[in-house]
Structures are given as structure tokens and as C-alpha cells.
Design a protein around this motif. Structure first.
Motif, PDB file in Angstrom:
ATOM      1  N   VAL A  26      -3.129   9.062 -21.144  1.00 42.10           N
ATOM      2  CA  VAL A  26      -1.796   9.392 -20.691  1.00 42.10           C
ATOM      3  C   VAL A  26      -1.401   8.901 -19.415  1.00 42.10           C
ATOM      4  O   VAL A  26      -0.279   8.444 -19.298  1.00 42.10           O
ATOM      5  CB  VAL A  26      -1.164  10.941 -20.913  1.00 42.10           C
ATOM      6  N   ALA A  27      -2.173   8.944 -18.539  1.00 42.56           N
ATOM      7  CA  ALA A  27      -1.845   8.611 -17.019  1.00 42.56           C
ATOM      8  C   ALA A  27      -1.638   7.304 -16.949  1.00 42.56           C
ATOM      9  O   ALA A  27      -0.756   6.732 -16.251  1.00 42.56           O
ATOM     10  CB  ALA A  27      -2.928   9.370 -16.083  1.00 42.56           C
ATOM     11  N   PHE A  28      -2.429   6.487 -17.665  1.00 42.03           N
ATOM     12  CA  PHE A  28      -2.357   5.058 -17.568  1.00 42.03           C
ATOM     13  C   PHE A  28      -1.099   4.647 -18.404  1.00 42.03           C
ATOM     14  O   PHE A  28      -0.236   3.736 -18.045  1.00 42.03           O
ATOM     15  CB  PHE A  28      -3.671   4.387 -18.544  1.00 42.03           C
ATOM     16  N   ALA A  29      -1.002   5.129 -19.543  1.00 37.06           N
ATOM     17  CA  ALA A  29       0.290   4.873 -20.264  1.00 37.06           C
ATOM     18  C   ALA A  29       1.660   4.991 -19.358  1.00 37.06           C
ATOM     19  O   ALA A  29       2.643   4.507 -19.449  1.00 37.06           O
ATOM     20  CB  ALA A  29       0.384   5.597 -21.556  1.00 37.06           C
ATOM     21  N   VAL A  30       1.643   6.602 -18.861  1.00 38.90           N
ATOM     22  CA  VAL A  30       2.824   6.733 -18.064  1.00 38.90           C
ATOM     23  C   VAL A  30       3.001   5.735 -16.820  1.00 38.90           C
ATOM     24  O   VAL A  30       4.176   5.225 -16.494  1.00 38.90           O
ATOM     25  CB  VAL A  30       2.661   8.235 -17.289  1.00 38.90           C
ATOM     26  N   ALA A  31       1.874   5.458 -16.116  1.00 37.78           N
ATOM     27  CA  ALA A  31       1.955   4.540 -15.124  1.00 37.78           C
ATOM     28  C   ALA A  31       2.368   3.379 -15.315  1.00 37.78           C
ATOM     29  O   ALA A  31       3.404   2.674 -14.610  1.00 37.78           O
ATOM     30  CB  ALA A  31       0.505   4.328 -14.405  1.00 37.78           C
ATOM     31  N   ALA A  32       1.864   2.653 -16.516  1.00 36.11           N
ATOM     32  CA  ALA A  32       2.468   1.443 -16.980  1.00 36.11           C
ATOM     33  C   ALA A  32       3.916   1.452 -17.276  1.00 36.11           C
ATOM     34  O   ALA A  32       4.775   0.695 -16.963  1.00 36.11           O
ATOM     35  CB  ALA A  32       1.670   1.078 -18.281  1.00 36.11           C
ATOM     36  N   ALA A  39       0.743  -1.145  -0.020  1.00 37.09           N
ATOM     37  CA  ALA A  39       0.112   0.071  -0.188  1.00 37.09           C
ATOM     38  C   ALA A  39       0.838   1.238  -0.007  1.00 37.09           C
ATOM     39  O   ALA A  39       0.478   2.460  -0.808  1.00 37.09           O
ATOM     40  CB  ALA A  39      -1.053  -0.033   1.290  1.00 37.09           C
ATOM     41  N   LEU A  40       2.000   1.140   0.630  1.00 31.28           N
ATOM     42  CA  LEU A  40       2.914   2.523   0.898  1.00 31.28           C
ATOM     43  C   LEU A  40       3.598   2.794  -0.363  1.00 31.28           C
ATOM     44  O   LEU A  40       3.953   3.905  -0.935  1.00 31.28           O
ATOM     45  CB  LEU A  40       3.839   2.387   1.919  1.00 31.28           C
ATOM     46  N   THR A  41       3.887   1.573  -1.123  1.00 29.67           N
ATOM     47  CA  THR A  41       4.604   1.568  -2.416  1.00 29.67           C
ATOM     48  C   THR A  41       3.538   2.279  -3.326  1.00 29.67           C
ATOM     49  O   THR A  41       3.923   2.913  -4.288  1.00 29.67           O
ATOM     50  CB  THR A  41       4.982   0.338  -2.777  1.00 29.67           C
ATOM     51  N   MET A  42       2.472   1.796  -3.522  1.00 29.16           N
ATOM     52  CA  MET A  42       1.270   2.133  -4.422  1.00 29.16           C
ATOM     53  C   MET A  42       0.953   3.542  -4.192  1.00 29.16           C
ATOM     54  O   MET A  42       0.501   4.264  -4.855  1.00 29.16           O
ATOM     55  CB  MET A  42      -0.019   1.439  -3.931  1.00 29.16           C
ATOM     56  N   LEU A  43       1.183   4.146  -2.898  1.00 24.84           N
ATOM     57  CA  LEU A  43       0.646   5.382  -2.532  1.00 24.84           C
ATOM     58  C   LEU A  43       1.602   6.383  -3.212  1.00 24.84           C
ATOM     59  O   LEU A  43       1.138   7.484  -3.576  1.00 24.84           O
ATOM     60  CB  LEU A  43       1.239   5.791  -0.974  1.00 24.84           C
ATOM     61  N   GLY A  44       2.919   6.207  -3.605  1.00 23.10           N
ATOM     62  CA  GLY A  44       3.635   7.174  -4.622  1.00 23.10           C
ATOM     63  C   GLY A  44       3.008   7.260  -6.017  1.00 23.10           C
ATOM     64  O   GLY A  44       2.792   8.476  -6.378  1.00 23.10           O
ATOM     65  N   MET A  45       2.272   6.289  -6.389  1.00 21.43           N
ATOM     66  CA  MET A  45       1.876   6.278  -7.765  1.00 21.43           C
ATOM     67  C   MET A  45       0.347   6.962  -7.608  1.00 21.43           C
ATOM     68  O   MET A  45       0.039   7.790  -8.381  1.00 21.43           O
ATOM     69  CB  MET A  45       1.545   4.830  -8.181  1.00 21.43           C
ATOM     70  N   VAL A  46      -0.354   6.713  -6.617  1.00 18.09           N
ATOM     71  CA  VAL A  46      -1.425   7.347  -6.107  1.00 18.09           C
ATOM     72  C   VAL A  46      -1.385   8.917  -6.309  1.00 18.09           C
ATOM     73  O   VAL A  46      -2.200   9.749  -7.152  1.00 18.09           O
ATOM     74  CB  VAL A  46      -2.378   6.913  -4.701  1.00 18.09           C
ATOM     75  N   ILE A  47      -0.596   9.315  -5.446  1.00 16.36           N
ATOM     76  CA  ILE A  47      -0.456  10.894  -5.327  1.00 16.36           C
ATOM     77  C   ILE A  47       0.189  11.424  -6.712  1.00 16.36           C
ATOM     78  O   ILE A  47      -0.325  12.605  -7.061  1.00 16.36           O
ATOM     79  CB  ILE A  47       0.558  11.056  -4.157  1.00 16.36           C
ATOM     80  N   ALA A  63       3.770  18.266 -11.655  1.00 12.61           N
ATOM     81  CA  ALA A  63       2.894  17.204 -11.033  1.00 12.61           C
ATOM     82  C   ALA A  63       3.683  15.877 -11.203  1.00 12.61           C
ATOM     83  O   ALA A  63       3.697  14.781 -10.580  1.00 12.61           O
ATOM     84  CB  ALA A  63       1.618  17.029 -11.394  1.00 12.61           C
ATOM     85  N   SER A  64       4.310  15.778 -12.337  1.00 16.66           N
ATOM     86  CA  SER A  64       5.066  14.304 -13.006  1.00 16.66           C
ATOM     87  C   SER A  64       6.259  13.943 -12.007  1.00 16.66           C
ATOM     88  O   SER A  64       6.627  12.938 -12.143  1.00 16.66           O
ATOM     89  CB  SER A  64       5.561  14.683 -14.310  1.00 16.66           C
ATOM     90  N   VAL A  65       6.637  15.007 -11.289  1.00 14.52           N
ATOM     91  CA  VAL A  65       7.804  14.826 -10.280  1.00 14.52           C
ATOM     92  C   VAL A  65       7.306  13.695  -9.519  1.00 14.52           C
ATOM     93  O   VAL A  65       8.314  12.785  -8.899  1.00 14.52           O
ATOM     94  CB  VAL A  65       8.511  16.033  -9.626  1.00 14.52           C
ATOM     95  N   SER A  66       6.146  13.807  -8.888  1.00 12.76           N
ATOM     96  CA  SER A  66       5.383  13.002  -8.069  1.00 12.76           C
ATOM     97  C   SER A  66       5.519  11.366  -8.452  1.00 12.76           C
ATOM     98  O   SER A  66       5.661  10.397  -7.815  1.00 12.76           O
ATOM     99  CB  SER A  66       3.977  12.952  -7.774  1.00 12.76           C
ATOM    100  N   LEU A  67       5.289  11.360  -9.962  1.00  7.92           N
ATOM    101  CA  LEU A  67       5.374  10.080 -10.483  1.00  7.92           C
ATOM    102  C   LEU A  67       6.582   9.541 -10.524  1.00  7.92           C
ATOM    103  O   LEU A  67       6.842   8.176 -10.460  1.00  7.92           O
ATOM    104  CB  LEU A  67       4.692  10.180 -12.117  1.00  7.92           C
ATOM    105  N   LEU A  68       7.802  10.574 -10.774  1.00  7.97           N
ATOM    106  CA  LEU A  68       9.150   9.833 -10.530  1.00  7.97           C
ATOM    107  C   LEU A  68       9.513   9.434  -9.380  1.00  7.97           C
ATOM    108  O   LEU A  68      10.184   8.374  -8.996  1.00  7.97           O
ATOM    109  CB  LEU A  68       9.886  11.030 -11.208  1.00  7.97           C
ATOM    110  N   VAL A  69       9.101  10.236  -8.289  1.00 12.28           N
ATOM    111  CA  VAL A  69       9.289   9.597  -6.852  1.00 12.28           C
ATOM    112  C   VAL A  69       8.506   8.408  -6.776  1.00 12.28           C
ATOM    113  O   VAL A  69       9.373   7.414  -6.012  1.00 12.28           O
ATOM    114  CB  VAL A  69       8.647  10.691  -5.865  1.00 12.28           C
TER     115      VAL A  69
END
Length: 406
Positions: free
Chosen positions: A374-380, A21-29, A288-294
Motif C-alpha cells: 500500500v505504501a508503494f502504491a500510494v507513493a507512486a 533531497a528536501l523534496t524527497m524528505l516529505g515522502m520519507v517522513i 500519518a497519511s496527512v504527511s504523505l499529502l504534505v
């Protein structure tokens, strides 16, 4: 095979629910932030585009020059350097679609016991087409009203609300400068312009009526502003050059002498505003994309920990026939599941946050399908990119050393 891998991935993540859950939290944010910021940015672009559309297209504003008296110089529009004859001459230029001379200023309007200060615009029927300004009720005045200086008026929605309330203004009378004007129409709603001024706080009357009965002018036929509409965007540079040459010739300006008029390209100003909002939208998305990198780095760290913890399990799998690509696929699949699950939750939070911002602030919000894809593609992509190194490390383990691991 895939079903078995999915089941194994689910069991592995379920064994450490809090860590997953904590690992997933980074992607959620990360995804939630991107969706929210993109919705706000695209909403700003839409709002600017709507404002630009109310101005009219391919427009130039020609403003009369300044005057000087006693060492004091007025600003643009203060001098009587433009007149109706200039407008008629510009209308004959190639590439010019419409020309509307304008004489305007603020005046107090009165109807019954109500009064209101508003902008009074004296112009010709071409103004309505140049500004793409429709009449929601009643009808516009015509050329005959301009020729005979008829005291008729069209009022904006703001004036209609403040002077007439819920009553229909058409057919009623208002006073401007103590002169009665018959309201023949209500203008369609325009909203604010790029300067933030209320375009609906406007009364439009025939040009000659404004010159003779509202403002007055010591120079018959003079106007402060002309709105010139080019036939197309491509024709605008040529129209501007031709206008400058024509006005300098008509005003007998010698070579090297400054123009006694100013030309403003409204289309260029509108494009600049639109470009600013586009850059802002991209900047918000990038931040906001910096959060995805983190979030991606968090996935990689946790997957590396998982590889270390499951080294003996990996060794057993290899000993009973699992290939390197099977181990690689297993860990990649786990990283991908965490990313996509986090993306789904982030999308819901981002959309909910955007709707909340809209409800609280009335800010225009645009949630596009493109942003979701785009969000789905970036997440994958992040799941595969940051999960690849731990997966490869797991696949490269020596079976014998892995079995010895405690």
C-alpha cells in the motif's frame, strides 16, 4: 527511449541535490509515519485478537442477582438466585453446547514457606472446553471428582511460579482455607483478559469442593456464575432468548417483574474491543497519511519551480522535435522517481522505528506485506497525481516563448 529519459531525470535531479533531497524528505517522513502507525495499529489488533481467543468463543456469562438487606443492595453475583439445577436445565436447550456453573472468589494459597493470594474457581469439567483452556502438564479433574468433592486442583502459571518456583507443581500439595489440595495439573498460559487481569493467577477446583470446603454456602447447590457456550455464533441470539425464558420460568418470576439474574454476552464485548482497535488502527493510518499529502504538495511545488527554471531547455527540446507527450513523460518520471525513492527510504525508517518501539516498550508490532505494498502504491500515486500538473504545464509551453525565456 525510457533509458534516455531515466538518464535525463537523474541528471536533472543531480543538478540540485539539496533541493531533491528536501523534496524527497516529505515522502520519507510520510511513508515512514504510515508504516510505523500501521505496524502499531495492527499490533494492537493482533494483541486484542489473541486476548479474545483466550476467553473462548460464543460465550455467555449468566450472573446471579443482587440481594438487599437493611436498605443496602449488593451488586450482581451477590444473591443466591442461580443453582446447579439451572445449569443442568440450560444445558438441555437447543443451540447450547456447554454449561459450566462457577463458584469463585479470592483465597490465600500456601505451599511450604510460600503463600500467594489468587482467584479460586470451583467449576465442572465443561469449563475447560468452554474457555478453551488447555492443561500444559498433568491432567484435568473429571465428573467423578465433582460428585465426590475431591480436593484436587489445577494451578495457573502465575501461581506455579510464585508458590513452586522452578519445581514441577504436579503431585505437590497446597493449602486453601487450611484444607490440603493435591495439584494434579498446570493450566496452559492465558495472559491478561480484556480487563487487564491476569488469567494465569487462577486455581481451578471441582465445584462441589469449592462449595463445601473452600467458600461454603448457606444454600446448597447455589452458584454465582454460569458460563454458557452456544454451538455457533448464529445460535447465540436464540440461546439468549431461550435462557431468559427458562430462568424466569424456573424462578417463578411474574410478568413485569425484573430478572433476578444478569446475562453478559462476552462475544459482543470482544467484538466491540476488536472494532475499537480496528478504528484506532485506521485513525493512526489516516493521521500519518496527512504527511504523505504534505509530501505530495512539496513535490508539486518543486516540480513547478523546476519547470520555470528549465523553460528554455524545454523550448530547445521542442524545437528539435520533442513532442508534448515526451515532455509530459519526462517530468512525470522525475516526480515518480522522487516519490518511489522517498518511499524506499521511508519504508526502512518506518520498519526500523517499529522494531525500536518493540524493543523499548515490548509493544506488539505487526509489519505486514500489505502495508508495504500500500505504501508503494500510494507513493507512486502521489508522484503521478502531484507531478501531473507541473508536467502538463511544461508540455503545454509554447516553443517560441520558451526559447525566448531568460
Amino acid at each position: 527511449m525510457l533509458k534516455a529519459m531515466l538518464g535525463e531525470a537523474w541528471r536533472a535531479m543531480g543538478a540540485n541535490r539539496m533541493r531533491t533531497a528536501l523534496t524527497m524528505l516529505g515522502m520519507v517522513i510520510g511513508v515512514g509515519s504510515v508504516v510505523l502507525m500501521m505496524a502499531i495499529g495492527q499490533g494492537a489488533q493482533y494483541a486484542v485478537a489473541q486476548t479474545i481467543s483466550t476467553m473462548g468463543s460464543n460465550l455467555y456469562i449468566v450472573i446471579s442477582g443482587s440481594t438487599s438487606a437493611g436498605g443496602l443492595r449488593s451488586g450482581g453475583g451477590g444473591g443466591p438466585s442461580l443453582n446447579v439445577a439451572d445449569a443442568e436445565a440450560i444445558a438441555q436447550l437447543e443451540g447450547v453446547s456447554r454449561v459450566a456453573p462457577v463458584h469463585q472468589g479470592r483465597q490465600q494459597l500456601v505451599h511450604g514457606a510460600n503463600n500467594w493470594s489468587a482467584t479460586v474457581v470451583g467449576t465442572t469439567p465443561a469449563y475447560f472446553d468452554a474457555r478453551a483452556w488447555a492443561v500444559s502438564s498433568g491432567y484435568p479433574f473429571g465428573d467423578s471428582d465433582v460428585r465426590s468433592a475431591t480436593r484436587v486442583a489445577l494451578v495457573g502459571q502465575t501461581i506455579a511460579d510464585n508458590l513452586f518456583g522452578s519445581d514441577d507443581p504436579v503431585g505437590k500439595t497446597i493449602r486453601i482455607q487450611q484444607s490440603p489440595f493435591l495439584v494434579i495439573g498446570v493450566l496452559g498460559k492465558k495472559g491478561q483478559n480484556l480487563d487487564g487481569r491476569d488469567q494465569d493467577d487462577t486455581v481451578i477446583v471441582p465445584l462441589t469442593t469449592a462449595q463445601r470446603k473452600v467458600f461454603g454456602t448457606p444454600f446448597p447447590g447455589s452458584v454465582r456464575v454460569m458460563m454458557v457456550q452456544a454451538a455457533s455464533a448464529e445460535a447465540m441470539p436464540g440461546v439468549e432468548t431461550s435462557m431468559i425464558a427458562l430462568l424466569r420460568q424456573r424462578h417463578r418470576l411474574r410478568e413485569g417483574q425484573d430478572n433476578d439474574f444478569y446475562i453478559r454476552n462476552l462475544t459482543a464485548a470482544a467484538d466491540s474491543a476488536a472494532e475499537t482497535t480496528r478504528v484506532m488502527s485506521l485513525l493512526l493510518g489516516a493521521i500519518a497519511s496527512v504527511s504523505l499529502l504534505v509530501g505530495g504538495i512539496g513535490i508539486m511545488n518543486i516540480m513547478l519551480v523546476s519547470v520555470t527554471e528549465r523553460t528554455r531547455e524545454i523550448g530547445i527540446r521542442m524545437a528539435i522535435g520533442a513532442r508534448q507527450k515526451d515532455i509530459l513523460s519526462q517530468f512525470l518520471l522525475e516526480a515518480l522517481i522522487i516519490s518511489v525513492a522517498g518511499c524506499l527510504i521511508g519504508l526502512l525508517l518506518g520498519i526500523g522505528g517499529a522494531l525500536l518501539v518493540n524493543a523499548i516498550t515490548d509493544m506488539v508490532i505487526v509489519i505486514s506485506g500489505g502495508a508495504v505494498l500500500v505504501a508503494f502504491a500510494v507513493a507512486a500515486g502521489i508522484g503521478i497525481f502531484f507531478g501531473f500538473y507541473p508536467a502538463r504545464r511544461a508540455a503545454a509551453l509554447d516553443p517560441i516563448e520558451a526559447l525566448r525565456h531568460q
